[in-house]
Design a protein around this motif. Structure first.
Motif, PDB file in Angstrom:
ATOM      1  N   ILE A  78     -11.783  11.902  -8.785  1.00 53.98           N
ATOM      2  CA  ILE A  78     -10.817  10.812  -8.767  1.00 53.98           C
ATOM      3  C   ILE A  78     -11.462   9.542  -9.306  1.00 53.98           C
ATOM      4  O   ILE A  78     -10.882   8.805 -10.086  1.00 53.98           O
ATOM      5  CB  ILE A  78     -10.318  10.560  -7.328  1.00 53.98           C
ATOM      6  CG1 ILE A  78      -9.639  11.788  -6.777  1.00 53.98           C
ATOM      7  CG2 ILE A  78      -9.398   9.355  -7.279  1.00 53.98           C
ATOM      8  CD1 ILE A  78      -8.282  12.084  -7.348  1.00 53.98           C
ATOM      9  N   ARG A  79     -12.688   9.293  -8.924  1.00 50.63           N
ATOM     10  CA  ARG A  79     -13.370   8.089  -9.380  1.00 50.63           C
ATOM     11  C   ARG A  79     -13.488   8.067 -10.886  1.00 50.63           C
ATOM     12  O   ARG A  79     -13.375   7.047 -11.524  1.00 50.63           O
ATOM     13  CB  ARG A  79     -14.774   8.036  -8.787  1.00 50.63           C
ATOM     14  CG  ARG A  79     -14.815   7.354  -7.451  1.00 50.63           C
ATOM     15  CD  ARG A  79     -16.190   6.744  -7.320  1.00 50.63           C
ATOM     16  NE  ARG A  79     -16.579   6.755  -5.940  1.00 50.63           N
ATOM     17  CZ  ARG A  79     -17.824   6.928  -5.545  1.00 50.63           C
ATOM     18  NH1 ARG A  79     -18.780   7.143  -6.438  1.00 50.63           N
ATOM     19  NH2 ARG A  79     -18.125   6.886  -4.288  1.00 50.63           N
TER      20      ARG A  79
ATOM     21  N   ASP B 212     -26.453  13.939   5.591  1.00 47.82           N
ATOM     22  CA  ASP B 212     -25.256  13.109   5.628  1.00 47.82           C
ATOM     23  C   ASP B 212     -25.043  12.317   4.347  1.00 47.82           C
ATOM     24  O   ASP B 212     -23.919  12.018   3.991  1.00 47.82           O
ATOM     25  CB  ASP B 212     -25.341  12.120   6.801  1.00 47.82           C
ATOM     26  CG  ASP B 212     -25.286  12.824   8.140  1.00 47.82           C
ATOM     27  OD1 ASP B 212     -24.730  13.936   8.178  1.00 47.82           O
ATOM     28  OD2 ASP B 212     -25.806  12.284   9.124  1.00 47.82           O
ATOM     29  N   VAL B 213     -26.120  11.926   3.689  1.00 49.68           N
ATOM     30  CA  VAL B 213     -25.972  11.017   2.555  1.00 49.68           C
ATOM     31  C   VAL B 213     -26.526  11.574   1.244  1.00 49.68           C
ATOM     32  O   VAL B 213     -25.804  11.662   0.247  1.00 49.68           O
ATOM     33  CB  VAL B 213     -26.663   9.661   2.839  1.00 49.68           C
ATOM     34  CG1 VAL B 213     -26.324   8.670   1.733  1.00 49.68           C
ATOM     35  CG2 VAL B 213     -26.263   9.116   4.185  1.00 49.68           C
TER      36      VAL B 213
ATOM     37  N   PRO C 259     -14.221  16.351  -4.509  1.00 55.81           N
ATOM     38  CA  PRO C 259     -12.978  15.760  -5.028  1.00 55.81           C
ATOM     39  C   PRO C 259     -13.081  14.245  -5.217  1.00 55.81           C
ATOM     40  O   PRO C 259     -12.485  13.691  -6.124  1.00 55.81           O
ATOM     41  CB  PRO C 259     -11.946  16.102  -3.952  1.00 55.81           C
ATOM     42  CG  PRO C 259     -12.720  16.361  -2.718  1.00 55.81           C
ATOM     43  CD  PRO C 259     -14.038  16.917  -3.172  1.00 55.81           C
ATOM     44  N   TRP C 260     -13.877  13.589  -4.387  1.00 53.10           N
ATOM     45  CA  TRP C 260     -13.977  12.123  -4.492  1.00 53.10           C
ATOM     46  C   TRP C 260     -14.513  11.711  -5.850  1.00 53.10           C
ATOM     47  O   TRP C 260     -14.123  10.699  -6.412  1.00 53.10           O
ATOM     48  CB  TRP C 260     -14.871  11.588  -3.372  1.00 53.10           C
ATOM     49  CG  TRP C 260     -16.303  11.973  -3.505  1.00 53.10           C
ATOM     50  CD1 TRP C 260     -17.272  11.271  -4.173  1.00 53.10           C
ATOM     51  CD2 TRP C 260     -16.933  13.136  -2.987  1.00 53.10           C
ATOM     52  NE1 TRP C 260     -18.462  11.934  -4.084  1.00 53.10           N
ATOM     53  CE2 TRP C 260     -18.297  13.092  -3.372  1.00 53.10           C
ATOM     54  CE3 TRP C 260     -16.497  14.216  -2.232  1.00 53.10           C
ATOM     55  CZ2 TRP C 260     -19.209  14.075  -3.026  1.00 53.10           C
ATOM     56  CZ3 TRP C 260     -17.423  15.193  -1.900  1.00 53.10           C
ATOM     57  CH2 TRP C 260     -18.742  15.122  -2.295  1.00 53.10           C
TER      58      TRP C 260
ATOM     59  N   PRO D  69     -24.894  15.164  -0.063  1.00 56.70           N
ATOM     60  CA  PRO D  69     -23.496  15.014  -0.514  1.00 56.70           C
ATOM     61  C   PRO D  69     -23.366  14.142  -1.757  1.00 56.70           C
ATOM     62  O   PRO D  69     -22.557  14.430  -2.635  1.00 56.70           O
ATOM     63  CB  PRO D  69     -22.794  14.355   0.672  1.00 56.70           C
ATOM     64  CG  PRO D  69     -23.638  14.633   1.845  1.00 56.70           C
ATOM     65  CD  PRO D  69     -25.044  14.782   1.352  1.00 56.70           C
ATOM     66  N   SER D  70     -24.167  13.073  -1.843  1.00 58.06           N
ATOM     67  CA  SER D  70     -23.980  12.221  -3.019  1.00 58.06           C
ATOM     68  C   SER D  70     -24.629  12.833  -4.254  1.00 58.06           C
ATOM     69  O   SER D  70     -24.246  12.510  -5.376  1.00 58.06           O
ATOM     70  CB  SER D  70     -24.466  10.797  -2.762  1.00 58.06           C
ATOM     71  OG  SER D  70     -25.852  10.754  -2.711  1.00 58.06           O
TER      72      SER D  70
ATOM     73  N   VAL E  16     -26.433   1.810   5.188  1.00 57.53           N
ATOM     74  CA  VAL E  16     -25.426   2.026   6.230  1.00 57.53           C
ATOM     75  C   VAL E  16     -25.948   3.040   7.249  1.00 57.53           C
ATOM     76  O   VAL E  16     -25.895   2.820   8.458  1.00 57.53           O
ATOM     77  CB  VAL E  16     -24.098   2.523   5.615  1.00 57.53           C
ATOM     78  CG1 VAL E  16     -23.126   2.948   6.706  1.00 57.53           C
ATOM     79  CG2 VAL E  16     -23.473   1.453   4.740  1.00 57.53           C
ATOM     80  N   SER E  17     -26.494   4.134   6.734  1.00 60.57           N
ATOM     81  CA  SER E  17     -26.998   5.169   7.627  1.00 60.57           C
ATOM     82  C   SER E  17     -28.140   4.661   8.491  1.00 60.57           C
ATOM     83  O   SER E  17     -28.184   4.925   9.686  1.00 60.57           O
ATOM     84  CB  SER E  17     -27.507   6.356   6.822  1.00 60.57           C
ATOM     85  OG  SER E  17     -26.427   7.043   6.318  1.00 60.57           O
TER      86      SER E  17
ATOM     87  N   PRO F  57       0.829  -1.194   0.000  1.00 58.85           N
ATOM     88  CA  PRO F  57       0.000   0.000   0.000  1.00 58.85           C
ATOM     89  C   PRO F  57       0.871   1.253   0.000  1.00 58.85           C
ATOM     90  O   PRO F  57       1.772   1.368   0.834  1.00 58.85           O
ATOM     91  CB  PRO F  57      -0.806  -0.108   1.299  1.00 58.85           C
ATOM     92  CG  PRO F  57      -0.264  -1.269   2.039  1.00 58.85           C
ATOM     93  CD  PRO F  57       0.604  -2.059   1.143  1.00 58.85           C
ATOM     94  N   PRO F  58       0.658   2.138  -0.954  1.00 60.93           N
ATOM     95  CA  PRO F  58       1.508   3.321  -1.025  1.00 60.93           C
ATOM     96  C   PRO F  58       1.222   4.261   0.133  1.00 60.93           C
ATOM     97  O   PRO F  58       0.104   4.326   0.609  1.00 60.93           O
ATOM     98  CB  PRO F  58       1.090   3.970  -2.341  1.00 60.93           C
ATOM     99  CG  PRO F  58      -0.303   3.492  -2.582  1.00 60.93           C
ATOM    100  CD  PRO F  58      -0.424   2.152  -1.938  1.00 60.93           C
ATOM    101  N   THR F  59       2.237   4.973   0.552  1.00 57.78           N
ATOM    102  CA  THR F  59       1.988   5.961   1.590  1.00 57.78           C
ATOM    103  C   THR F  59       1.438   7.193   0.907  1.00 57.78           C
ATOM    104  O   THR F  59       1.573   7.363  -0.291  1.00 57.78           O
ATOM    105  CB  THR F  59       3.275   6.330   2.322  1.00 57.78           C
ATOM    106  OG1 THR F  59       4.146   6.918   1.367  1.00 57.78           O
ATOM    107  CG2 THR F  59       3.942   5.120   2.933  1.00 57.78           C
ATOM    108  N   GLN F  60       0.862   8.062   1.702  1.00 57.27           N
ATOM    109  CA  GLN F  60       0.224   9.232   1.120  1.00 57.27           C
ATOM    110  C   GLN F  60       1.188  10.106   0.337  1.00 57.27           C
ATOM    111  O   GLN F  60       0.895  10.550  -0.738  1.00 57.27           O
ATOM    112  CB  GLN F  60      -0.369  10.076   2.226  1.00 57.27           C
ATOM    113  CG  GLN F  60      -1.790   9.718   2.513  1.00 57.27           C
ATOM    114  CD  GLN F  60      -2.301  10.609   3.593  1.00 57.27           C
ATOM    115  OE1 GLN F  60      -1.724  10.687   4.662  1.00 57.27           O
ATOM    116  NE2 GLN F  60      -3.378  11.281   3.327  1.00 57.27           N
TER     117      GLN F  60
ATOM    118  N   LEU G  66     -25.388   2.909   0.764  1.00 57.87           N
ATOM    119  CA  LEU G  66     -25.017   3.915   1.757  1.00 57.87           C
ATOM    120  C   LEU G  66     -26.211   4.333   2.599  1.00 57.87           C
ATOM    121  O   LEU G  66     -26.081   4.619   3.790  1.00 57.87           O
ATOM    122  CB  LEU G  66     -24.387   5.129   1.080  1.00 57.87           C
ATOM    123  CG  LEU G  66     -22.990   4.895   0.496  1.00 57.87           C
ATOM    124  CD1 LEU G  66     -22.454   6.177  -0.115  1.00 57.87           C
ATOM    125  CD2 LEU G  66     -22.030   4.390   1.563  1.00 57.87           C
TER     126      LEU G  66
END
Ligand SMILES: Nc1ncnc2c1ncn2[C@@H]1O[C@H](COP(=O)(O)OP(=O)(O)OP(=O)(O)O)[C@@H](O)[C@H]1O
Ligand SMILES: [Mg+2]
Lengths: 275, 270
Positions: free
Chosen positions: A271-272, A187-188, A267-268, A191-192, A173-174, A7-10, A170
């Protein structure tokens, strides 16, 4: 992408991304600059050989730019346009986003409005502009309403999609952690839906610019669209290009700004999409 | 409630039946199972037999069609904060950092800020994620993401932990590492846990009991005691002759439930 065994470090993630990012940025910039120089040169050479009533060339456009900036004309009309664009888009957001949320959440609301939304979204908005001018006159009000209608639907529909597409896993999960309905929203669901909403803002900005110019054409007393009409009618082709290029720049900056906003606020999601 | 704690088993499932689509699909039928305090129950069973559904019913996320589930003597009707689930696909919020994901259930419970901070810190250490507090899930490997999922559940200090194939989505080596870590975790502090898995080895290594489920309409085929003394060591346990006996036995039980046509049908509908 290389395969990493551990696993790479940050820090080394960041380092790698930055490194390749800078390299591609550099070579991309070189290609773009060369392409731009080439196109402008061809345009200059060809443009000079054509009748100036029909066509123009870059240096003439640049001269016209200087003139229209120094006599304040560009700023005057530009400011008028940007002002109505901001009002219209703001109205579009204020109505479109909550309405998207409501229609996605409450079936009654959805069914009560979906036929109008679909019908209006399918209608080329341009067709409504003369009617709106008839109703609301030639002033700022009519233009704001035109832009509002142009921007409303991408915002509404994207927000609707975003809320509908929330990951049911999700939500579970909540609920499993005993979230209340209200908390679930903050919360869900919101944001999504955020990346969708921001994409809606980006789309509606493009449409808003179109609406802005069309509104100027029909009302014809202010704005960049009015400049276009005036200089086209008087065959001042070089000056005609000034509002056109300005609109282009506005469009580019608007797009870049909304993309930046997307990266900043969600930002998430960015990246996806990359992988 | 205070009397209930000691006297009742943690979970009692009585005559539980769950159907879907107006009774057309029966998952489990008339199922009985008792989960005692400080015991780890592993559930194995054919795909689609209703393991996840059973876990959701215990958690209160789904309602039984018939029968009842008691949690410390009280009927389960909605999710209870004393239970915590670890999800197969991790169930992390992509817009929250590791820290915020772990803090999430505590924030819902309006625990005060300092307690949340210390609970988050403690559990990040427990699962070995120091240094990744501010990373987002997409910056982590699958194994690390599930550690976050585990830390999130642990941070709520649950009476009952529910794990739905928690290691199914990570690679084989990481899986073994995580198994070892979970084994240590449940041996450091006694915990009550329902652990669903498709891996027979995993079930025997971790479980005090292994429940083998039949195919649909399903039930518990056999509830086996795994008598290995604790603390267990993964390598040692795997070398014991009894381990192999149990393994073969469970394998035979599961194979007796294989129905090739049905399996193909499930593949098609997917
Ligand atoms: N919400 C639902 N609506 C309708 N049918 C459902 C629903 N949830 C589950 N099922 C059905 O119930 C059966 C059991 O599903 P479940 O997910 O509990 O199986 P499982 O044992 O966890 O399987 P796997 O080992 O593959 O995870 C399946 O046939 C599934 O199609
Ligand atoms: Mg399952």
């Amino acid at each position: 992408m290389s395969i990493q065994s551990s696993p790479p470090t940050q820090s080394n993630i960041n380092f790698k991304q930055k490194n390749t990012f800078v390299q591609t940025l550099k070579s991309d910039t070189v290609v773009r600059a060369l392409s731009l120089v080439f196109v402008l040169t061809v345009w200059e050479i060809y443009g000079r050989s054509v009748n100036p009533i029909l066509f123009t060339y870059p240096t003439a456009v640049a001269r016209a730019f200087v003139e229209l900036i120094s006599n304040g004309e560009l700023f005057k009309y530009g400011a008028q346009s940007i002002q109505v664009l901001i009002y219209g888009m703001f109205a579009g957001c204020v109505v479109g986003i909550p309405m998207g949320v409501l229609t996605a959440r409450y079936r009654v609301f959805d069914k009560a409005t979906d036929m109008y939304v679909n019908a209006l979204y399918a209608t080329p908005m341009v067709a409504l502009v003369p009617l709106l001018v008839l109703w609301f006159g030639f002033g700022v009000q009519a233009k704001v309403i035109v832009i509002f209608l142009f921007t409303l639907f991408p915002l509404l529909i994207n927000t609707y999609q975003g809320v509908k597409n929330v990951d049911t896993k999700l939500l579970e999960v909540s609920r499993s952690f005993c979230s209340s309905e209200r908390q679930l929203w903050f919360d869900v669901i919101l944001p999504s839906a955020l990346p969708y909403i921001l994409a809606g803002v980006r789309l509606s900005l493009g449409r808003g610019l179109v609406g802005m110019v069309i509104a100027d054409f029909y009302t014809s007393i202010s704005g960049l669209g009015y400049m276009v009409v005036v200089y086209a009618n008087t065959f001042q082709t070089a000056k005609l290009f000034v509002p056109i290029v300005t609109l282009m720049i506005l469009g580019i900056f608007g797009m870049e700004f909304t993309k930046w906003l997307e990266r900043k606020l969600a930002p998430w999601n960015d990246i996806r999409k990359e992988d | 409630m205070s009397i209930a704690q000691g006297e009742y088993p943690v979970v009692e499932i009585r005559g539980a039946t769950k159907t879907f689509n107006d009774g057309q699909v029966i998952t489990f039928q008339d199922l009985n199972l008792t989960i005692e305090k400080n015991k780890i129950i592993c559930i194995v069973g054919p795909s689609g037999c209703g393991k996840t559904t059973l876990l959701r019913c215990i958690n209160g996320l789904a309602k039984l069609s018939k029968g009842e589930i008691l949690f410390q003597g009280c009927k389960v009707s909605e999710p209870d904060p004393r239970m915590a689930m670890v999800f197969q696909q991790f169930g992390l919020f992509p817009w929250k950092t590791v820290k915020d994901n772990i803090a999430y259930p505590l924030k819902l419970r309006q625990v005060n800020r300092y307690e949340i901070e210390s609970a988050v810190k403690k559990n990040i250490e427990t699962v070995g994620l120091c240094g990744f507090e501010d990373s987002y899930p997409y910056q982590l490997s699958g194994g690390m993401q599930q550690r976050v999922g585990l830390a999130r559940a642990l941070a709520t200090e649950p009476t009952l932990m529910l794990m739905d194939e928690p290691f199914a989505a990570v690679d084989a080596q990481t899986r073994e590492v995580l198994q070892g870590e979970l084994l240590n975790l449940i041996q450091q502090k006694e915990r009550t846990m329902v652990f669903i898995t498709h891996s027979i080895d995993e079930a025997i290594i971790l479980g005090d009991k292994v429940a083998v489920m039949s195919k649909r309409p399903s039930n518990i085929l056999e509830l086996l005691d795994v008598e290995f003394e604790k603390p267990r060591d993964m390598k040692v346990v795997k070398g014991l002759p009894r381990f192999n006996e149990l393994r073969v036995h469970i394998w035979d039980l599961l194979m007796s439930q294989k129905n090739i046509e049905e399996a193909q049908e499930i593949e098609h509908t997917k």
